[in-house]
Design an enzyme around this catalytic site. Sequence first.
Site, PDB file in Angstrom:
ATOM      1  N   TYR A 143      10.109  -3.662   2.935  1.00  0.00           N
ATOM      2  CA  TYR A 143      10.549  -4.460   1.776  1.00  0.00           C
ATOM      3  C   TYR A 143       9.717  -4.094   0.562  1.00  0.00           C
ATOM      4  CZ  TYR A 143       6.714  -7.579   3.445  1.00  0.00           C
ATOM      5  OH  TYR A 143       5.531  -8.096   3.898  1.00  0.00           O
ATOM      6  N   MET A 145       8.015  -5.177  -3.183  1.00  0.00           N
ATOM      7  CA  MET A 145       7.463  -6.412  -3.751  1.00  0.00           C
ATOM      8  C   MET A 145       6.793  -6.188  -5.110  1.00  0.00           C
ATOM      9  SD  MET A 145       4.018  -7.213  -1.530  1.00  0.00           S
ATOM     10  CE  MET A 145       3.376  -8.364  -2.748  1.00  0.00           C
ATOM     11  N   ASP A 146       6.659  -7.281  -5.831  1.00  0.00           N
ATOM     12  CA  ASP A 146       5.931  -7.318  -7.107  1.00  0.00           C
ATOM     13  C   ASP A 146       4.796  -8.317  -7.002  1.00  0.00           C
ATOM     14  OD1 ASP A 146       7.739  -5.647  -8.382  1.00  0.00           O
ATOM     15  OD2 ASP A 146       8.840  -7.279  -9.361  1.00  0.00           O
ATOM     16  N   LYS A 147       3.855  -8.223  -7.917  1.00  0.00           N
ATOM     17  CA  LYS A 147       2.878  -9.295  -8.113  1.00  0.00           C
ATOM     18  C   LYS A 147       3.318 -10.059  -9.363  1.00  0.00           C
ATOM     19  CE  LYS A 147      -0.302  -8.347  -4.837  1.00  0.00           C
ATOM     20  NZ  LYS A 147      -1.594  -7.686  -4.927  1.00  0.00           N
ATOM     21  N   SER A 221      -0.485 -13.964  -1.681  1.00  0.00           N
ATOM     22  CA  SER A 221       0.968 -13.996  -1.449  1.00  0.00           C
ATOM     23  C   SER A 221       1.568 -15.295  -1.969  1.00  0.00           C
ATOM     24  CB  SER A 221       1.281 -13.833   0.043  1.00  0.00           C
ATOM     25  OG  SER A 221       0.923 -12.546   0.477  1.00  0.00           O
TER      26      SER A 221
HETATM   27  C1  VOV Z   1      -1.373  -5.063   9.257  1.00  0.00           C
HETATM   28  C2  VOV Z   1      -1.557  -5.851   8.252  1.00  0.00           C
HETATM   29  C3  VOV Z   1      -2.212  -5.587   6.948  1.00  0.00           C
HETATM   30  C4  VOV Z   1      -3.522  -5.223   6.677  1.00  0.00           C
HETATM   31  C5  VOV Z   1      -4.635  -4.975   7.676  1.00  0.00           C
HETATM   32  C6  VOV Z   1      -3.645  -5.106   5.248  1.00  0.00           C
HETATM   33  C7  VOV Z   1      -4.852  -4.797   4.581  1.00  0.00           C
HETATM   34  C8  VOV Z   1      -4.882  -4.510   3.221  1.00  0.00           C
HETATM   35  C9  VOV Z   1      -6.060  -4.116   2.510  1.00  0.00           C
HETATM   36  C10 VOV Z   1      -7.466  -4.010   3.137  1.00  0.00           C
HETATM   37  C11 VOV Z   1      -5.703  -3.859   1.221  1.00  0.00           C
HETATM   38  C12 VOV Z   1      -6.632  -3.426   0.067  1.00  0.00           C
HETATM   39  C13 VOV Z   1      -7.080  -2.026   0.202  1.00  0.00           C
HETATM   40  C14 VOV Z   1      -5.930  -1.062   0.299  1.00  0.00           C
HETATM   41  O1  VOV Z   1      -5.765  -0.522   1.386  1.00  0.00           O
HETATM   42  O2  VOV Z   1      -5.221  -0.892  -0.682  1.00  0.00           O
HETATM   43  C15 VOV Z   1      -4.290  -4.078   1.125  1.00  0.00           C
HETATM   44  C16 VOV Z   1      -3.533  -3.859  -0.030  1.00  0.00           C
HETATM   45  C17 VOV Z   1      -2.234  -4.303  -0.176  1.00  0.00           C
HETATM   46  N1  VOV Z   1      -1.483  -4.949   0.779  1.00  0.00           N
HETATM   47 FE1  VOV Z   1      -1.982  -5.274   2.680  1.00  0.00          FE
HETATM   48  N2  VOV Z   1      -2.429  -5.394   4.657  1.00  0.00           N
HETATM   49  C18 VOV Z   1      -1.521  -5.702   5.659  1.00  0.00           C
HETATM   50  C19 VOV Z   1      -0.190  -6.097   5.527  1.00  0.00           C
HETATM   51  C20 VOV Z   1       0.379  -6.319   4.287  1.00  0.00           C
HETATM   52  C21 VOV Z   1       1.629  -7.000   4.073  1.00  0.00           C
HETATM   53  C22 VOV Z   1       2.486  -7.613   5.154  1.00  0.00           C
HETATM   54  C23 VOV Z   1       1.883  -7.001   2.726  1.00  0.00           C
HETATM   55  C24 VOV Z   1       3.039  -7.682   2.011  1.00  0.00           C
HETATM   56  C25 VOV Z   1       2.566  -9.038   1.429  1.00  0.00           C
HETATM   57  C26 VOV Z   1       3.208 -10.218   2.092  1.00  0.00           C
HETATM   58  O3  VOV Z   1       2.686 -11.341   1.892  1.00  0.00           O
HETATM   59  O4  VOV Z   1       4.222 -10.072   2.796  1.00  0.00           O
HETATM   60  C27 VOV Z   1       0.833  -6.288   2.101  1.00  0.00           C
HETATM   61  C28 VOV Z   1       0.767  -6.019   0.741  1.00  0.00           C
HETATM   62  C29 VOV Z   1      -0.273  -5.291   0.186  1.00  0.00           C
HETATM   63  C30 VOV Z   1      -0.262  -4.812  -1.178  1.00  0.00           C
HETATM   64  C31 VOV Z   1       0.898  -4.976  -2.142  1.00  0.00           C
HETATM   65  C32 VOV Z   1      -1.469  -4.191  -1.401  1.00  0.00           C
HETATM   66  C33 VOV Z   1      -1.929  -3.541  -2.716  1.00  0.00           C
HETATM   67  C34 VOV Z   1      -2.270  -4.653  -3.672  1.00  0.00           C
HETATM   68  C35 VOV Z   1      -2.965  -4.276  -4.944  1.00  0.00           C
HETATM   69  O5  VOV Z   1      -2.962  -5.134  -5.862  1.00  0.00           O
HETATM   70  O6  VOV Z   1      -3.506  -3.175  -5.058  1.00  0.00           O
HETATM   71  N3  VOV Z   1      -0.097  -5.908   3.059  1.00  0.00           N
HETATM   72  N4  VOV Z   1      -3.814  -4.494   2.342  1.00  0.00           N
END
Ligand code: VOV
Length: 247
Positions: A143, A145-147, A221
Amino acid sequence: MPEAVETLDGWYMLHDFRQVDWTAWKKASTEEREQAISELNHLMASWQDVESDKLGSFGFYTVVGHKADLLFLNVRPTMEELTELETALNKTKMAEFFTQPYSYVSVVELSTYMAQGKDPDTDPEIQARLKPILPKWNHVCFYPMDKRRDGEDNWYMMSKEDRGKLMYTHGMTGRKYAGHVRQIITGSQGLDDWEWGVTLFAHDTLQFKKLIYEMRFDEVSARFAEFGSFYIGHRKEREELEKVMHV
Ligand code: VOV
Protein backbone atom coordinates in the site's frame (compact mmCIF):
# COMPACT_ATOMS: atom_id res chain seq x y z
CA MET A 1 13.38 23.98 12.98
CA PRO A 2 11.95 21.39 10.60
CA GLU A 3 14.54 19.97 8.24
CA ALA A 4 14.67 16.98 5.92
CA VAL A 5 16.35 13.86 7.22
CA GLU A 6 19.02 12.47 4.94
CA THR A 7 17.79 9.40 3.09
CA LEU A 8 19.81 6.50 1.73
CA ASP A 9 18.35 5.46 -1.59
CA GLY A 10 18.87 2.10 -3.23
CA TRP A 11 17.32 0.13 -6.05
CA TYR A 12 14.14 1.17 -7.84
CA MET A 13 10.98 -0.88 -7.53
CA LEU A 14 8.03 -1.35 -9.89
CA HIS A 15 4.81 -2.86 -8.58
CA ASP A 16 3.09 -3.86 -11.83
CA PHE A 17 -0.47 -5.06 -11.24
CA ARG A 18 -2.32 -6.81 -14.06
CA GLN A 19 -5.88 -7.95 -14.54
CA VAL A 20 -6.67 -10.90 -16.81
CA ASP A 21 -9.45 -10.68 -19.41
CA TRP A 22 -10.62 -14.21 -18.69
CA THR A 23 -13.36 -14.09 -21.34
CA ALA A 24 -10.86 -13.31 -24.10
CA TRP A 25 -8.36 -15.80 -22.63
CA LYS A 26 -10.93 -18.61 -22.71
CA LYS A 27 -11.79 -17.78 -26.32
CA ALA A 28 -8.13 -17.97 -27.40
CA SER A 29 -6.98 -21.16 -29.15
CA THR A 30 -4.91 -23.73 -27.27
CA GLU A 31 -1.88 -22.83 -29.44
CA GLU A 32 -2.29 -19.12 -28.67
CA ARG A 33 -2.53 -19.82 -24.95
CA GLU A 34 0.51 -22.12 -25.01
CA GLN A 35 2.50 -19.52 -26.91
CA ALA A 36 1.48 -16.77 -24.48
CA ILE A 37 2.40 -18.87 -21.44
CA SER A 38 5.73 -20.00 -22.82
CA GLU A 39 6.73 -16.47 -23.87
CA LEU A 40 5.85 -14.98 -20.47
CA ASN A 41 7.64 -17.87 -18.77
CA HIS A 42 10.77 -17.00 -20.75
CA LEU A 43 10.53 -13.35 -19.80
CA MET A 44 10.14 -14.23 -16.13
CA ALA A 45 13.10 -16.62 -16.41
CA SER A 46 15.21 -13.70 -17.67
CA TRP A 47 14.10 -11.66 -14.63
CA GLN A 48 15.10 -14.54 -12.37
CA ASP A 49 18.51 -14.61 -14.05
CA VAL A 50 18.95 -10.93 -13.19
CA GLU A 51 18.25 -11.85 -9.56
CA SER A 52 20.74 -14.75 -9.70
CA ASP A 53 23.36 -12.27 -10.95
CA LYS A 54 22.46 -9.98 -8.01
CA LEU A 55 21.56 -7.18 -10.41
CA GLY A 56 17.96 -6.91 -9.24
CA SER A 57 15.12 -8.97 -7.87
CA PHE A 58 11.81 -10.39 -9.04
CA GLY A 59 8.60 -11.75 -7.51
CA PHE A 60 5.44 -13.15 -9.15
CA TYR A 61 2.17 -13.12 -7.17
CA THR A 62 -1.52 -13.81 -7.63
CA VAL A 63 -3.65 -11.03 -6.16
CA VAL A 64 -6.88 -11.51 -4.20
CA GLY A 65 -9.97 -9.34 -4.76
CA HIS A 66 -11.22 -7.12 -7.57
CA LYS A 67 -8.26 -4.73 -7.72
CA ALA A 68 -5.96 -7.02 -9.74
CA ASP A 69 -5.24 -10.66 -10.60
CA LEU A 70 -1.44 -10.68 -10.84
CA LEU A 71 1.51 -8.72 -9.52
CA PHE A 72 4.91 -8.60 -11.18
CA LEU A 73 7.32 -7.07 -8.70
CA ASN A 74 10.70 -6.04 -10.06
CA VAL A 75 13.63 -4.30 -8.40
CA ARG A 76 16.49 -2.78 -10.43
CA PRO A 77 19.41 -0.36 -10.00
CA THR A 78 17.86 2.16 -12.41
CA MET A 79 14.38 3.31 -13.30
CA GLU A 80 15.11 2.91 -17.02
CA GLU A 81 15.50 -0.83 -16.50
CA LEU A 82 12.04 -0.91 -14.94
CA THR A 83 10.59 0.97 -17.91
CA GLU A 84 12.29 -1.48 -20.27
CA LEU A 85 11.03 -4.58 -18.52
CA GLU A 86 7.51 -3.19 -18.29
CA THR A 87 7.61 -2.52 -22.03
CA ALA A 88 8.93 -6.05 -22.64
CA LEU A 89 5.95 -7.42 -20.73
CA ASN A 90 3.57 -5.18 -22.70
CA LYS A 91 4.96 -6.58 -25.96
CA THR A 92 4.24 -10.20 -25.06
CA LYS A 93 1.33 -12.19 -26.44
CA MET A 94 0.03 -12.58 -22.87
CA ALA A 95 -0.29 -8.80 -22.52
CA GLU A 96 -3.07 -8.92 -25.14
CA PHE A 97 -5.12 -10.53 -22.38
CA PHE A 98 -4.00 -8.14 -19.63
CA THR A 99 -5.06 -4.73 -18.46
CA GLN A 100 -2.98 -2.79 -15.96
CA PRO A 101 -5.32 -1.59 -13.19
CA TYR A 102 -2.51 -0.17 -11.03
CA SER A 103 1.22 0.30 -10.84
CA TYR A 104 3.58 2.00 -8.44
CA VAL A 105 7.13 3.21 -8.94
CA SER A 106 9.42 4.06 -6.04
CA VAL A 107 12.95 3.69 -4.74
CA VAL A 108 14.13 1.67 -1.73
CA GLU A 109 14.69 4.19 1.06
CA LEU A 110 16.29 4.11 4.47
CA SER A 111 15.95 7.18 6.61
CA THR A 112 18.85 8.10 8.88
CA TYR A 113 16.89 9.05 12.01
CA MET A 114 18.60 6.16 13.79
CA ALA A 115 21.96 6.32 11.97
CA GLN A 116 24.70 4.49 13.86
CA GLY A 117 27.69 6.10 12.22
CA LYS A 118 28.24 3.23 9.79
CA ASP A 119 29.50 3.95 6.28
CA PRO A 120 26.47 3.18 4.09
CA ASP A 121 28.66 2.62 1.02
CA THR A 122 30.52 -0.28 2.61
CA ASP A 123 28.35 -1.60 5.45
CA PRO A 124 27.07 -4.99 4.20
CA GLU A 125 23.81 -4.84 6.19
CA ILE A 126 22.88 -1.39 4.84
CA GLN A 127 23.87 -2.40 1.33
CA ALA A 128 21.70 -5.54 1.55
CA ARG A 129 18.72 -3.43 2.64
CA LEU A 130 19.25 -0.86 -0.12
CA LYS A 131 19.57 -3.56 -2.80
CA PRO A 132 17.03 -6.08 -1.55
CA ILE A 133 16.46 -9.58 -2.84
CA LEU A 134 12.71 -10.06 -2.30
CA PRO A 135 11.99 -12.55 0.51
CA LYS A 136 10.61 -15.84 -0.78
CA TRP A 137 7.80 -15.66 1.78
CA ASN A 138 4.26 -16.78 0.94
CA HIS A 139 2.41 -13.47 0.89
CA VAL A 140 2.92 -9.84 0.01
CA CYS A 141 0.99 -6.76 1.14
CA PHE A 142 1.44 -3.45 -0.67
CA TYR A 143 0.00 0.00 0.00
CA PRO A 144 1.10 3.56 -0.62
CA MET A 145 1.01 6.20 2.11
CA ASP A 146 1.56 9.86 2.97
CA LYS A 147 2.47 11.66 6.15
CA ARG A 148 -0.31 14.13 6.98
CA ARG A 149 0.00 17.90 6.55
CA ASP A 150 -3.03 19.22 8.39
CA GLY A 151 -3.08 21.93 11.08
CA GLU A 152 -1.33 20.68 14.22
CA ASP A 153 -0.74 17.34 12.55
CA ASN A 154 1.80 18.45 10.01
CA TRP A 155 4.72 16.01 9.80
CA TYR A 156 6.74 18.45 7.71
CA MET A 157 6.54 21.20 10.33
CA MET A 158 7.97 19.01 13.12
CA SER A 159 11.60 19.08 14.15
CA LYS A 160 13.85 16.26 13.00
CA GLU A 161 14.42 15.33 16.63
CA ASP A 162 10.69 14.95 17.38
CA ARG A 163 10.14 13.00 14.17
CA GLY A 164 13.07 10.77 15.09
CA LYS A 165 11.48 9.95 18.47
CA LEU A 166 8.25 8.89 16.78
CA MET A 167 10.15 6.81 14.24
CA TYR A 168 12.01 5.09 17.07
CA THR A 169 8.71 3.94 18.64
CA HIS A 170 7.53 2.86 15.19
CA GLY A 171 10.67 0.74 14.76
CA MET A 172 10.17 -0.87 18.18
CA THR A 173 6.62 -1.93 17.27
CA GLY A 174 7.88 -3.30 13.95
CA ARG A 175 10.65 -5.27 15.63
CA LYS A 176 8.09 -7.29 17.59
CA TYR A 177 7.14 -8.87 14.27
CA ALA A 178 10.67 -10.06 13.45
CA GLY A 179 10.40 -13.47 11.79
CA HIS A 180 6.72 -12.87 10.96
CA VAL A 181 6.71 -9.76 8.77
CA ARG A 182 9.48 -8.22 6.70
CA GLN A 183 9.18 -4.70 5.29
CA ILE A 184 10.66 -2.85 2.35
CA ILE A 185 9.96 0.88 2.57
CA THR A 186 10.28 2.77 -0.70
CA GLY A 187 10.23 6.52 -1.17
CA SER A 188 8.16 8.00 -3.98
CA GLN A 189 8.09 11.77 -3.45
CA GLY A 190 8.19 13.14 -6.99
CA LEU A 191 8.03 9.64 -8.48
CA ASP A 192 4.45 8.54 -7.92
CA ASP A 193 1.18 9.73 -6.38
CA TRP A 194 1.99 9.03 -2.72
CA GLU A 195 5.04 9.74 -0.58
CA TRP A 196 6.00 6.17 0.34
CA GLY A 197 5.30 2.59 -0.72
CA VAL A 198 5.01 -0.05 1.99
CA THR A 199 5.73 -3.62 0.85
CA LEU A 200 5.37 -6.28 3.51
CA PHE A 201 6.11 -10.01 3.32
CA ALA A 202 4.70 -12.71 5.61
CA HIS A 203 4.20 -16.47 5.79
CA ASP A 204 0.71 -15.92 7.22
CA THR A 205 -1.60 -13.16 5.93
CA LEU A 206 -3.04 -12.60 9.41
CA GLN A 207 0.32 -11.16 10.49
CA PHE A 208 -0.24 -8.20 8.13
CA LYS A 209 -3.46 -7.31 9.94
CA LYS A 210 -1.91 -7.75 13.39
CA LEU A 211 1.10 -5.55 12.60
CA ILE A 212 -0.82 -2.82 10.78
CA TYR A 213 -3.50 -2.70 13.48
CA GLU A 214 -0.91 -2.45 16.25
CA MET A 215 0.95 0.31 14.38
CA ARG A 216 -2.23 2.37 14.09
CA PHE A 217 -1.77 3.13 17.80
CA ASP A 218 1.76 4.45 17.40
CA GLU A 219 1.62 8.23 17.34
CA VAL A 220 3.38 8.42 13.98
CA SER A 221 0.60 6.35 12.35
CA ALA A 222 -2.29 7.57 14.54
CA ARG A 223 -1.60 11.27 13.90
CA PHE A 224 0.25 11.38 10.63
CA ALA A 225 -0.42 8.39 8.36
CA GLU A 226 -2.75 8.56 5.35
CA PHE A 227 -3.14 5.36 3.35
CA GLY A 228 -4.00 4.43 -0.23
CA SER A 229 -5.46 1.12 -1.36
CA PHE A 230 -4.18 -2.17 0.04
CA TYR A 231 -3.20 -5.08 -2.21
CA ILE A 232 -2.59 -8.65 -1.02
CA GLY A 233 -0.76 -11.20 -3.16
CA HIS A 234 0.37 -14.81 -2.89
CA ARG A 235 3.80 -15.77 -4.13
CA LYS A 236 3.97 -18.17 -7.07
CA GLU A 237 6.91 -19.89 -8.67
CA ARG A 238 7.45 -19.05 -12.32
CA GLU A 239 6.68 -22.69 -13.18
CA GLU A 240 3.20 -22.22 -11.66
CA LEU A 241 2.20 -19.74 -14.38
CA GLU A 242 0.62 -22.52 -16.42
CA LYS A 243 -1.53 -23.61 -13.48
CA VAL A 244 -2.51 -20.01 -12.65
CA MET A 245 -3.60 -19.43 -16.28
CA HIS A 246 -5.21 -22.84 -16.82
CA VAL A 247 -8.82 -22.59 -18.04
C1 VOV B 1 8.25 -5.33 10.10
C2 VOV B 1 7.86 -4.18 10.54
C3 VOV B 1 8.54 -2.86 10.48
C4 VOV B 1 9.75 -2.46 11.02
C5 VOV B 1 10.73 -3.31 11.82
C6 VOV B 1 9.94 -1.08 10.68
C7 VOV B 1 11.04 -0.30 11.09
C8 VOV B 1 11.28 0.97 10.59
C9 VOV B 1 12.42 1.77 10.92
C10 VOV B 1 13.52 1.36 11.92
C11 VOV B 1 12.35 2.92 10.19
C12 VOV B 1 13.34 4.10 10.22
C13 VOV B 1 14.62 3.78 9.55
C14 VOV B 1 14.42 3.34 8.13
O1 VOV B 1 14.66 2.16 7.90
O2 VOV B 1 14.03 4.15 7.31
C15 VOV B 1 11.16 2.84 9.39
C16 VOV B 1 10.77 3.80 8.45
C17 VOV B 1 9.52 3.82 7.88
N1 VOV B 1 8.51 2.90 8.07
FE1 VOV B 1 8.64 1.19 9.08
N2 VOV B 1 8.86 -0.64 9.94
C18 VOV B 1 7.97 -1.69 9.79
C19 VOV B 1 6.73 -1.70 9.16
C20 VOV B 1 6.17 -0.54 8.65
C21 VOV B 1 4.80 -0.40 8.25
C22 VOV B 1 3.74 -1.47 8.38
C23 VOV B 1 4.63 0.87 7.77
C24 VOV B 1 3.32 1.51 7.31
C25 VOV B 1 2.76 2.40 8.45
C26 VOV B 1 1.48 1.87 9.02
O3 VOV B 1 1.10 2.35 10.12
O4 VOV B 1 0.82 1.01 8.42
C27 VOV B 1 5.89 1.51 7.80
C28 VOV B 1 6.14 2.79 7.33
C29 VOV B 1 7.40 3.35 7.37
C30 VOV B 1 7.74 4.59 6.69
C31 VOV B 1 6.78 5.38 5.81
C32 VOV B 1 9.05 4.88 7.00
C33 VOV B 1 9.84 6.10 6.53
C34 VOV B 1 9.35 7.29 7.31
C35 VOV B 1 10.13 8.56 7.20
O5 VOV B 1 9.56 9.61 7.59
O6 VOV B 1 11.28 8.55 6.75
N3 VOV B 1 6.82 0.65 8.38
N4 VOV B 1 10.52 1.66 9.66
